[in-house]
Design an enzyme around this catalytic site. Structure first.
Site, PDB file in Angstrom:
ATOM      1  N   CYS A  77       7.088  -1.089   4.447  1.00 57.75           N
ATOM      2  CA  CYS A  77       6.724  -0.618   3.129  1.00 57.75           C
ATOM      3  C   CYS A  77       7.480  -1.598   2.202  1.00 57.75           C
ATOM      4  O   CYS A  77       8.881  -1.531   2.369  1.00 57.75           O
ATOM      5  CB  CYS A  77       7.182   0.795   2.973  1.00 57.75           C
ATOM      6  SG  CYS A  77       7.166   1.165   1.311  1.00 57.75           S
ATOM      7  N   CYS A 184       2.632  -5.011  -1.589  1.00 59.89           N
ATOM      8  CA  CYS A 184       2.379  -3.498  -1.179  1.00 59.89           C
ATOM      9  C   CYS A 184       1.774  -3.762   0.193  1.00 59.89           C
ATOM     10  O   CYS A 184       0.735  -4.161   0.118  1.00 59.89           O
ATOM     11  CB  CYS A 184       1.932  -2.885  -2.309  1.00 59.89           C
ATOM     12  SG  CYS A 184       1.667  -1.205  -1.778  1.00 59.89           S
TER      13      CYS A 184
HETATM   14  N1  DGL Z   1       3.044   0.815   0.816  1.00 63.71           N
HETATM   15  C1  DGL Z   1       4.286   0.737   0.062  1.00 63.71           C
HETATM   16  C2  DGL Z   1       4.692  -0.810  -0.451  1.00 63.71           C
HETATM   17  O1  DGL Z   1       4.620  -1.538   0.505  1.00 63.71           O
HETATM   18  C3  DGL Z   1       4.396   1.666  -1.094  1.00 63.71           C
HETATM   19  C4  DGL Z   1       3.415   2.538  -1.601  1.00 63.71           C
HETATM   20  C5  DGL Z   1       4.026   3.762  -2.591  1.00 63.71           C
HETATM   21  O2  DGL Z   1       4.324   4.671  -1.943  1.00 63.71           O
HETATM   22  O3  DGL Z   1       4.207   3.534  -3.706  1.00 63.71           O
HETATM   23  O4  DGL Z   1       5.317  -0.734  -1.386  1.00 63.71           O
END
Ligand code: DGL
Length: 255
Positions: A77, A184
């Site tokens: 993440c 993301c």
């Molecule tokens: N998948 C996550 C990232 O790479 C975050 C998504 C979220 O929960 O805002 O930032």
């Protein structure tokens, strides 16, 4: 026969199922490892949370993964990496953390001349860590786009909503950018939808390089599991059955 250490799993986590896009790159080159994937659906999205909240949430996940005998933890993440990786590395100095980050250095290395759109959560774009990266590799033709609400829409999987969001938020970059950084881990799941709006652009995703780096680190530490069977466990913080089903469905499709 090689005796397996009890601590033999690769732990991987995200605020939801976006981290699949990282896991799938890892599995391609480490098919014999056993994995445990943690999805924090109870607390997502992470994108608009404070640094302290994210540190606390990640701390709880890491405790869980350590108890599950993980030998290494992948932060899949970008938001969590940018806000909590340093904190986790300090607190759990015995553990190895591999953290995803927006692939902006790749733009510098391979497509520096081209105008670039960085799509990421607000949290990632405003983070100190990302701003240091930007300063170091700035191509001076970069647009930063905090995509508030996009990860939630991908998490919910409503295609119409995603399309509407993209039309409203990225259509005005059509013809202006040639590179798109997927900052993301949810966004590689909607590459086709982004292409529909922006046309032919080059995508930059940090996951393939992260996977290679993980393999190098495991090799270096003598921790590679070459006799495992590639088992994948899934844990959701709300124990949502539908999350689990969706996770395995996407994983199969994307593999
Ligand atoms: N998948 C996550 C990232 O790479 C975050 C998504 C979220 O929960 O805002 O930032």
């Amino acid at each position: 026969m090689k005796k397996l250490d009890k601590r033999n799993k690769i732990g991987i986590f995200d605020s939801g199922i976006g981290g699949i896009t990282v896991l799938k790159e890892i599995i391609k080159i480490l098919p014999n490892e056993d994995y445990i994937y943690y999805s924090d659906s109870k607390n997502n999205p992470y994108g608009d949370r404070t640094d302290e909240e994210i540190k606390q949430l990640c701390d709880n996940i890491v405790k869980y993964l350590i108890n599950k005998n993980c030998k290494v933890i992948v932060i899949a993440c970008n938001t969590a990496s940018s806000k909590a990786a340093d904190f986790l590395r300090k607190k759990y100095s015995e553990m190895t953390f591999i953290a995803i980050e927006p692939a902006y250095k790749m733009v510098h290395d391979y497509a520096y001349e081209k105008p670039t759109l960085v799509m990421a959560t607000k949290g990632t774009i405003e983070s100190e860590k990302f701003n240091l990266l930007l300063k170091k590799y700035d191509n001076h033709k970069t647009y930063l786009l905090p995509c508030v609400g996009l990860a939630d829409r991908i998490e919910n999987g409503d295609k119409e909503e995603i399309k509407k969001y993209l039309i409203e938020n990225i259509a005005n970059y059509k013809g202006k950018v040639e590179n798109v950084v997927l900052g993301c881990t949810h966004y590689p799941l909607i590459i086709e939808e982004i292409k529909e709006i922006l046309g032919q652009v080059e995508f930059f995703n940090g996951a393939p390089n992260l996977a290679k780096h993980l393999k190098d680190i495991l090799e270096e530490k003598g921790l590679l599991n070459d006799i495992g069977n590639g088992k994948i466990e899934f844990k959701d913080s709300q124990n949502l059955k539908e999350k689990e089903e969706k996770f395995f469905k996407i994983l199969e499709e994307k593999l």
